[in-house]
Scaffold this active site. Structure first.
Site, PDB file in Angstrom:
ATOM      1  N   LYS A 159       0.882  -1.167   0.000  1.00 10.44           N
ATOM      2  CA  LYS A 159       0.000   0.000   0.000  1.00 10.44           C
ATOM      3  C   LYS A 159       0.921   1.219   0.000  1.00 10.44           C
ATOM      4  O   LYS A 159       1.258   1.759   1.066  1.00 10.44           O
ATOM      5  CB  LYS A 159      -0.889  -0.063   1.244  1.00 10.44           C
ATOM      6  CG  LYS A 159      -2.153   0.753   1.151  1.00 10.44           C
ATOM      7  CD  LYS A 159      -3.106   0.404   2.287  1.00 10.44           C
ATOM      8  CE  LYS A 159      -4.213   1.420   2.426  1.00 10.44           C
ATOM      9  NZ  LYS A 159      -5.112   1.526   1.293  1.00 10.44           N
TER      10      LYS A 159
HETATM   11  N1  PPE Z   1      -8.217  -1.733  -2.782  1.00 13.39           N
HETATM   12  C1  PPE Z   1      -7.603  -0.537  -2.763  1.00 13.39           C
HETATM   13  C2  PPE Z   1      -6.955  -0.033  -3.999  1.00 13.39           C
HETATM   14  C3  PPE Z   1      -7.602   0.215  -1.577  1.00 13.39           C
HETATM   15  O1  PPE Z   1      -6.989   1.392  -1.543  1.00 13.39           O
HETATM   16  C4  PPE Z   1      -8.254  -0.284  -0.421  1.00 13.39           C
HETATM   17  C5  PPE Z   1      -8.267   0.520   0.845  1.00 13.39           C
HETATM   18  C6  PPE Z   1      -8.871  -1.549  -0.495  1.00 13.39           C
HETATM   19  C7  PPE Z   1      -8.821  -2.246  -1.694  1.00 13.39           C
HETATM   20  C8  PPE Z   1      -9.522  -2.174   0.697  1.00 13.39           C
HETATM   21  O2  PPE Z   1      -8.564  -2.542   1.666  1.00 13.39           O
HETATM   22  P1  PPE Z   1      -8.862  -2.575   3.227  1.00 13.39           P
HETATM   23  O3  PPE Z   1      -9.056  -1.171   3.674  1.00 13.39           O
HETATM   24  O4  PPE Z   1      -7.657  -3.202   3.824  1.00 13.39           O
HETATM   25  O5  PPE Z   1     -10.097  -3.388   3.408  1.00 13.39           O
HETATM   26  N2  PPE Z   1      -8.354   1.924   0.680  1.00 13.39           N
HETATM   27  C9  PPE Z   1      -8.025   2.785   1.791  1.00 13.39           C
HETATM   28  C10 PPE Z   1      -7.727   4.211   1.365  1.00 13.39           C
HETATM   29  C11 PPE Z   1      -8.833   4.966   0.736  1.00 13.39           C
HETATM   30  C12 PPE Z   1      -8.460   6.401   0.463  1.00 13.39           C
HETATM   31  O6  PPE Z   1      -9.197   7.052  -0.279  1.00 13.39           O
HETATM   32  O7  PPE Z   1      -7.453   6.903   0.977  1.00 13.39           O
HETATM   33  C13 PPE Z   1      -9.066   2.713   2.895  1.00 13.39           C
HETATM   34  O8  PPE Z   1     -10.181   2.238   2.674  1.00 13.39           O
HETATM   35  O9  PPE Z   1      -8.756   3.118   4.004  1.00 13.39           O
END
Ligand code: PPE
Length: 308
Positions: A159
């Site tokens: 990330k």
């Molecule tokens: N895919 C992506 C590309 C992504 O950024 C997130 C989280 C997810 C899937 C889901 O992952 P998880 O949060 O571990 O369930 N995106 C983060 C950032 C969003 C933002 O705009 O900044 C979040 O949801 O915190």
């Protein structure tokens, strides 16, 4: 979305005033995207604020940093304590938590190895990610014309800040076209994820989500929903999906820390199922939000209580 300011941000070992949590314009991360971050939520419970899957998020942060050869000068335990401290210092019952580890000021040029590493943990109240009505009404999405970056270009298990510029292109395209969010295909044409969410479909009572090997982020909410759905007795599979699987689904929803569980009511102008939140999506939301409030004994270990 405008940020709701609070008092303090944790920066390199101490709590500083919100306005003082700065980096220099010539910081490496500002130019080359050389940062790694997490998105975490703390929920209000009967025992005070509790952080959802804190340990898993911090482990992913450390894995992301390792991938980019960034040495985080604190232990996971220290970052855990710092997260609790900054939530307490701001007096928040519930909030979003954004740890950010970045290459700071001191070196220019792509080589990041001699730049210092700075660590921040910011918290602020953050409501529904895709709009106030989204959790009930669902969102309209577009399959992006931008492909998700290949895993051999940018590793989707990390990330990392710079990697988000791919999602930024897709998000802009979807918003300009009048949709709420974008979903990207990989180079093979399989569904990956949204610009900030994983995706599930429901077909004849079975749940399916793309495998991590498709190139999506290994989402922690995705993992929670997989576990909750299995515990509720649903058949759940991780398999490649193509765009028509979304058009033909009975239900479709996003998962993510910020998005939580958000129903998808339309894909490329085609109604998903009945065109509104489906019953299984609603059931999963109910189970998910009960767990975040600390009401489900089975998932008690998923919460870290800030005041303990
Ligand atoms: N895919 C992506 C590309 C992504 O950024 C997130 C989280 C997810 C899937 C889901 O992952 P998880 O949060 O571990 O369930 N995106 C983060 C950032 C969003 C933002 O705009 O900044 C979040 O949801 O915190």
């Amino acid at each position: 979305m405008p940020i709701t300011e609070v008092e303090k941000i944790w920066k390199d070992g101490e709590l500083v005033d919100w306005a003082d949590a700065n980096v220099h314009v010539l910081s490496h991360a500002v130019h080359y995207g050389s940062g790694v971050f997490e998105g975490i939520r703390a929920y209000e419970t009967a025992r005070g604020p509790a952080v959802w899957h804190l340990d898993e998020h911090l482990k992913r942060l450390f894995r992301s940093a390792k991938l980019y050869h960034m040495e985080i000068p604190y232990s996971i335990e220290a970052i855990t304590d710092a997260t609790k401290d900054v939530i307490r210092a701001n007096g928040l019952d519930a909030c979003y938590v954004r740890p950010l580890v970045l290459r700071g000021y001191g070196e220019m040029g792509v080589n990041p190895l001699n730049a210092p590493v700075n660590v921040f943990i910011a918290v602020w109240p953050w409501g529904a990610y895709l709009g106030e009505d989204a959790l009930e009404q669902g969102v309209r999405i577009k399959i992006s014309s931008w492909r998700r970056n290949s895993q051999n270009a940018l590793p989707s298990s990390a990330k990392a800040s710079g990697q988000y510029i791919n999602g930024v292109l897709a998000k802009i395209e979807s918003l300009k076209a009048g949709y709420d969010e974008a979903v990207m295909l990989n180079e093979q044409g399989f569904i990956t994820d949204g610009s900030g969410e994983n995706l599930f479909i429901v077909r004849e009572g079975r749940l399916t989500t793309p495998p991590i090997s498709a190139g999506c982020l290994d989402g922690i909410t995705r993992g929670s929903v997989l576990a909750i759905a299995r515990d509720l007795g649903y058949d759940v599979t991780e398999e490649n999906l193509v765009r028509t699987d979304l058009y033909n689904a009975d239900e479709c929803f996003f998962t993510g820390t910020a998005a939580e569980i958000t129903p998808i009511r339309e894909v490329d102008d085609r109604a998903v199922g009945e065109g509104h939140r489906g019953p299984i999506t609603k059931e999963l939301q109910g189970a998910f939000f009960a767990a975040t409030k600390g009401e489900t004994e089975r998932y008690a270990s998923w919460l870290t209580y800030v005041n303990d």
